[in-house]
Design a protein around this motif. Structure first.
Motif, PDB file in Angstrom:
ATOM      1  N   ASP A   1       0.825  -1.198   0.000  1.00 47.21           N
ATOM      2  CA  ASP A   1       0.000   0.000   0.000  1.00 47.21           C
ATOM      3  C   ASP A   1       0.869   1.263   0.000  1.00 47.21           C
ATOM      4  O   ASP A   1       0.560   2.225  -0.666  1.00 47.21           O
ATOM      5  CB  ASP A   1      -0.941  -0.033   1.188  1.00 47.21           C
ATOM      6  N   GLU A   2       1.954   1.246   0.765  1.00 45.69           N
ATOM      7  CA  GLU A   2       2.869   2.391   0.811  1.00 45.69           C
ATOM      8  C   GLU A   2       3.536   2.612  -0.544  1.00 45.69           C
ATOM      9  O   GLU A   2       3.776   3.744  -0.945  1.00 45.69           O
ATOM     10  CB  GLU A   2       3.930   2.201   1.896  1.00 45.69           C
ATOM     11  N   MET A   3       3.838   1.513  -1.249  1.00 46.51           N
ATOM     12  CA  MET A   3       4.484   1.630  -2.553  1.00 46.51           C
ATOM     13  C   MET A   3       3.562   2.364  -3.535  1.00 46.51           C
ATOM     14  O   MET A   3       4.013   3.231  -4.287  1.00 46.51           O
ATOM     15  CB  MET A   3       4.837   0.241  -3.102  1.00 46.51           C
ATOM     16  N   TYR A   4       2.260   2.053  -3.510  1.00 47.16           N
ATOM     17  CA  TYR A   4       1.311   2.732  -4.390  1.00 47.16           C
ATOM     18  C   TYR A   4       1.249   4.220  -4.074  1.00 47.16           C
ATOM     19  O   TYR A   4       1.245   5.058  -4.978  1.00 47.16           O
ATOM     20  CB  TYR A   4      -0.083   2.113  -4.266  1.00 47.16           C
ATOM     21  N   LYS A   5       1.200   4.547  -2.803  1.00 45.82           N
ATOM     22  CA  LYS A   5       1.161   5.954  -2.389  1.00 45.82           C
ATOM     23  C   LYS A   5       2.430   6.671  -2.851  1.00 45.82           C
ATOM     24  O   LYS A   5       2.378   7.802  -3.318  1.00 45.82           O
ATOM     25  CB  LYS A   5       1.036   6.070  -0.867  1.00 45.82           C
ATOM     26  N   ASP A   6       3.577   5.997  -2.673  1.00 44.36           N
ATOM     27  CA  ASP A   6       4.854   6.580  -3.052  1.00 44.36           C
ATOM     28  C   ASP A   6       4.908   6.852  -4.560  1.00 44.36           C
ATOM     29  O   ASP A   6       5.319   7.935  -4.990  1.00 44.36           O
ATOM     30  CB  ASP A   6       5.998   5.659  -2.623  1.00 44.36           C
TER      31      ASP A   6
ATOM     32  N   TYR B   1       2.359   7.192  -6.627  1.00 45.72           N
ATOM     33  CA  TYR B   1       1.378   8.229  -6.950  1.00 45.72           C
ATOM     34  C   TYR B   1       1.935   9.608  -6.589  1.00 45.72           C
ATOM     35  O   TYR B   1       1.823  10.563  -7.365  1.00 45.72           O
ATOM     36  CB  TYR B   1       0.061   7.968  -6.212  1.00 45.72           C
ATOM     37  N   LYS B   2       2.573   9.707  -5.430  1.00 44.91           N
ATOM     38  CA  LYS B   2       3.173  10.979  -5.009  1.00 44.91           C
ATOM     39  C   LYS B   2       4.261  11.407  -5.996  1.00 44.91           C
ATOM     40  O   LYS B   2       4.360  12.579  -6.359  1.00 44.91           O
ATOM     41  CB  LYS B   2       3.753  10.828  -3.603  1.00 44.91           C
ATOM     42  N   LYS B   3       5.056  10.449  -6.454  1.00 46.16           N
ATOM     43  CA  LYS B   3       6.103  10.759  -7.431  1.00 46.16           C
ATOM     44  C   LYS B   3       5.494  11.225  -8.747  1.00 46.16           C
ATOM     45  O   LYS B   3       6.008  12.152  -9.383  1.00 46.16           O
ATOM     46  CB  LYS B   3       6.995   9.542  -7.657  1.00 46.16           C
ATOM     47  N   LEU B   4       4.394  10.603  -9.178  1.00 47.18           N
ATOM     48  CA  LEU B   4       3.737  11.030 -10.417  1.00 47.18           C
ATOM     49  C   LEU B   4       3.175  12.443 -10.281  1.00 47.18           C
ATOM     50  O   LEU B   4       3.250  13.247 -11.219  1.00 47.18           O
ATOM     51  CB  LEU B   4       2.623  10.051 -10.810  1.00 47.18           C
ATOM     52  N   MET B   5       2.613  12.763  -9.134  1.00 52.24           N
ATOM     53  CA  MET B   5       2.091  14.117  -8.909  1.00 52.24           C
ATOM     54  C   MET B   5       3.239  15.131  -8.901  1.00 52.24           C
ATOM     55  O   MET B   5       3.107  16.226  -9.448  1.00 52.24           O
ATOM     56  CB  MET B   5       1.323  14.196  -7.590  1.00 52.24           C
ATOM     57  N   THR B   6       4.366  14.758  -8.300  1.00 49.18           N
ATOM     58  CA  THR B   6       5.539  15.633  -8.301  1.00 49.18           C
ATOM     59  C   THR B   6       6.053  15.819  -9.719  1.00 49.18           C
ATOM     60  O   THR B   6       6.393  16.939 -10.130  1.00 49.18           O
ATOM     61  CB  THR B   6       6.646  15.054  -7.398  1.00 49.18           C
ATOM     62  N   LEU B   7       6.089  14.727 -10.486  1.00 46.15           N
ATOM     63  CA  LEU B   7       6.508  14.801 -11.885  1.00 46.15           C
ATOM     64  C   LEU B   7       5.592  15.731 -12.669  1.00 46.15           C
ATOM     65  O   LEU B   7       6.058  16.580 -13.437  1.00 46.15           O
ATOM     66  CB  LEU B   7       6.507  13.402 -12.515  1.00 46.15           C
ATOM     67  N   GLN B   8       4.288  15.599 -12.471  1.00 45.70           N
ATOM     68  CA  GLN B   8       3.331  16.464 -13.153  1.00 45.70           C
ATOM     69  C   GLN B   8       3.592  17.928 -12.802  1.00 45.70           C
ATOM     70  O   GLN B   8       3.614  18.793 -13.681  1.00 45.70           O
ATOM     71  CB  GLN B   8       1.910  16.083 -12.767  1.00 45.70           C
ATOM     72  N   TRP B   9       3.826  18.221 -11.537  1.00 45.80           N
ATOM     73  CA  TRP B   9       4.076  19.586 -11.094  1.00 45.80           C
ATOM     74  C   TRP B   9       5.363  20.123 -11.718  1.00 45.80           C
ATOM     75  O   TRP B   9       5.406  21.258 -12.201  1.00 45.80           O
ATOM     76  CB  TRP B   9       4.151  19.618  -9.560  1.00 45.80           C
TER      77      TRP B   9
END
Length: 160
Positions: A1-6, A8-16
């Motif tokens: 579950d933590e891996m998915y969150k991690d 997703y967070k990286k993808l949001m950072t990449l988008q930003w």
């Protein structure tokens, strides 16, 4: 579950970061160079399809016709496009790229430098991963080129 969150967070950072990169490049160059923003998007589409109805253009760009008309007004004022009534239906406006509009230079390899840190093999793998994620998301929310799915997604934002 933590891996998915991690991830997703990286993808949001990449988008930003990609958005910020776009904005920085846009400031350094003229407003027409950026193929992903406003007037630059309109010109990029017209270079692919030199004559197109405003309704079709708004659909392809994923913007409201009103917003498109504002962009077209500015481009017309600059002499890059012209609008004319359709021969088949005078109520339909056709947008045409002028000779002056054809001369506008746009960056061809705007994002190449972002991916220089990857080998060709890594780029192919990355591309295939993104394709799979996009396919999965399209199954969940619809294809971005499907007008009905687009309309429904806009309705969802109205509720939020």
């Amino acid at each position: 579950d933590e891996m998915y969150k991690d991830i997703y967070k990286k993808l949001m950072t990449l988008q930003w970061l990609l958005r910020r990169y776009q904005m920085m490049n846009c400031k350094e160059h003229n407003i027409y160079e950026n193929r992903n923003e406003g007037q630059g998007r309109v010109l990029a589409l017209l270079k692919i399809q030199p004559e197109i109805a405003t309704k079709d253009m708004a659909y392809l760009l994923g913007i409201k016709q009103q917003s498109l008309n504002e962009l077209l007004k500015k481009l017309e004022k600059s002499g890059y496009v012209k609008r004319k009534p359709s021969k088949e239906d005078k109520r339909v406006m056709i947008v045409c790229l002028t000779e002056e509009g054809k001369k506008v230079k746009q960056k061809e390899e705007e994002y190449k430098e972002i991916f220089d840190c990857l080998t060709n093999e890594e780029l192919e793998q990355f591309s295939s991963y993104i394709d799979r994620i996009l396919s999965s998301l399209e199954e969940m929310v619809g294809n971005p080129l499907d007008q009905e799915a687009y309309d429904n997604s806009n309705d969802a934002w109205d509720v939020c």
